[in-house]
Design an enzyme around this catalytic site. Structure first.
Site, mmCIF file in Angstrom:
data_model
loop_
_atom_site.group_PDB
_atom_site.id
_atom_site.type_symbol
_atom_site.label_atom_id
_atom_site.label_comp_id
_atom_site.label_asym_id
_atom_site.label_seq_id
_atom_site.Cartn_x
_atom_site.Cartn_y
_atom_site.Cartn_z
ATOM 1 N N ASP A 94 29.131 22.707 13.163
ATOM 2 C CA ASP A 94 29.819 21.938 12.039
ATOM 3 C C ASP A 94 29.072 22.374 10.850
ATOM 4 O O ASP A 94 28.269 23.218 10.756
ATOM 5 C CB ASP A 94 29.789 20.432 12.230
ATOM 6 C CG ASP A 94 28.607 19.697 12.232
ATOM 7 O OD1 ASP A 94 27.648 20.426 12.285
ATOM 8 O OD2 ASP A 94 28.534 18.593 12.433
ATOM 9 N N TYR A 130 34.237 22.920 17.816
ATOM 10 C CA TYR A 130 32.954 22.100 17.605
ATOM 11 C C TYR A 130 32.953 20.873 18.635
ATOM 12 O O TYR A 130 32.037 20.325 19.449
ATOM 13 C CB TYR A 130 32.810 21.588 16.396
ATOM 14 C CG TYR A 130 31.795 20.506 16.244
ATOM 15 C CD1 TYR A 130 30.468 20.560 16.122
ATOM 16 C CD2 TYR A 130 32.471 19.082 15.930
ATOM 17 C CE1 TYR A 130 29.666 19.529 16.055
ATOM 18 C CE2 TYR A 130 31.525 18.118 15.942
ATOM 19 C CZ TYR A 130 30.126 18.199 15.925
ATOM 20 O OH TYR A 130 29.386 17.190 15.937
ATOM 21 N N GLU A 134 33.299 11.611 18.309
ATOM 22 C CA GLU A 134 33.405 13.010 17.577
ATOM 23 C C GLU A 134 34.662 13.081 16.754
ATOM 24 O O GLU A 134 34.689 13.694 15.461
ATOM 25 C CB GLU A 134 33.241 14.019 18.248
ATOM 26 C CG GLU A 134 31.878 14.282 19.106
ATOM 27 C CD GLU A 134 30.793 14.687 18.079
ATOM 28 O OE1 GLU A 134 31.043 15.034 16.999
ATOM 29 O OE2 GLU A 134 29.475 14.348 18.189
#
Length: 351
Positions: free
Chosen positions: A134, A116, A33
């Site tokens: 996002d 997020y 991520e």
């Protein structure tokens, strides 16, 4: 069927095969991520695989030096991400015994981890009912519910979060979040969405009103500031003059060839020669330009030319500078296009 059911049915048939989806390891999800921020999936895959081979666990990464970590990050850009990841992993090892916490708030308290990323880790790794919102999700829900508010504004973001939480399933929240990621990457793309492939057209208000191409509403991005730069390739006894950028600010602690910023109308050769003498105490003759790059960051655009420089004389270098042989050049984490030039200098010594 509900929105979640339709979306998950599609996902289980169409999910992308991605290396970080091989298991539910929270550390690996975290790494992926962070890498995926501001970077395309295809570009991340090889970096991710190489990273996990070298740093397979938080404990291994925590023991690595910052310079090695930055070397493995070289090319991904936004290097504060790598530094924060290293700091976060060290905190995980110190405070949580090397296991990424399973609480969203605790995850979000780690350096460089926003709402997020914390939601993605908590939901995918630990099956927590946490949203992961996002740009993809903002775009998808703006179209699904025909939201006309600017998605860069907090009011619209709050409305999207409310809608996501309304539809987030408690049983498979991680799969739901990953399904939204795939839908945004493959189908509900920014321009000309592929509605013919979408599993949610029967629920999409924008599609039914035929306004999907006009959504989401977004304020135009600011044009990056153009900065003209000149850099010197100074060679002395087969070694190149390099220096480390300041410890704070843009590209902090990254390495580069000596570089000066040019004012409007200022000549590159004269300014570079003066800068090398003033900042590095090296007297050089600046020759021809051998490389030129336009390199765009989020808020700045470098127009940088690299010049061959003949070393004439010099005093002791400042502590931030040193001489590196051509074989040592790629051992350093480089700033922006300096990496490409370092590779070229290594492959063609005394360029």
């Amino acid at each position: 069927m509900t929105l979640a059911t339709q979306l998950l049915d599609w996902y289980y048939q169409s999910a992308r095969e991605l290396p970080w989806r091989a298991d539910k390891d929270a550390y690996k999800i975290w790494v992926s991520e962070i890498m995926l921020q501001q970077t395309r999936v295809e570009a991340v895959k090889n970096y991710y695989t190489r990273w996990i081979e070298r740093f397979p666990t938080p404990a291994v990464l925590a023991e690595a030096s910052e310079q090695e970590v930055l070397n493995y990050w070289q090319g991904l850009g936004y290097y504060s991400r790598a530094r924060n990841l290293l700091a976060g992993v060290r905190e995980v090892c110190a405070a949580y015994g090397g296991r990424v916490p399973d609480d969203q708030a605790a995850i979000q308290s780690l350096p460089g981890v926003g709402e997020y990323t914390a939601g993605a880790i908590a939901s995918i790794a630990y099956n927590r009912p946490a949203p992961a919102i996002d740009g993809n999700v903002l775009r998808i829900f703006s179209r699904l519910f025909c939201l006309t508010g600017d998605i860069t504004k907090q009011a619209t973001k709050r409305e999207v979060k409310r809608l996501v939480l309304t539809h987030l399933p408690t049983q498979y929240p991680g799969d739901f979040n990953q399904a939204l990621m795939d839908l945004g990457a493959l189908v509900c793309i920014p321009r000309r969405p592929r509605c013919e492939n979408c599993p949610l057209t029967n629920l999409c208000e924008a599609f039914m009103r035929e306004v999907q191409d006009t959504l989401p509403v977004r304020s135009p991005k600011k044009v990056p500031q153009l900065i003209r730069l000149a850099a010197g390739l100074v060679v002395k006894d087969g070694s190149y003059l390099v220096h480390q950028r300041p410890t704070t600010g843009m590209l902090a602690r990254m390495w580069e060839f000596p570089t000066v910023e040019l004012a409007d109308g200022e000549g590159a050769v004269e300014r570079l020669q003066a800068g090398l003498l003033q900042e590095f105490r090296q007297d050089v003759h600046v020759g021809k330009s051998v490389f030129h790059y336009i390199h765009t960051f989020s808020h700045r655009k470098w127009d940088i030319s690299f010049y061959q420089c003949e070393w004439l004389a010099g005093d002791k270098l400042p502590t931030t500078a040193c001489w590196l042989s051509s074989s040592e050049l790629t051992s350093m984490p480089w700033a922006g296009p300096h990496h490409k030039v370092a590779l070229a200098c290594q492959n063609t010594p005394n360029l």
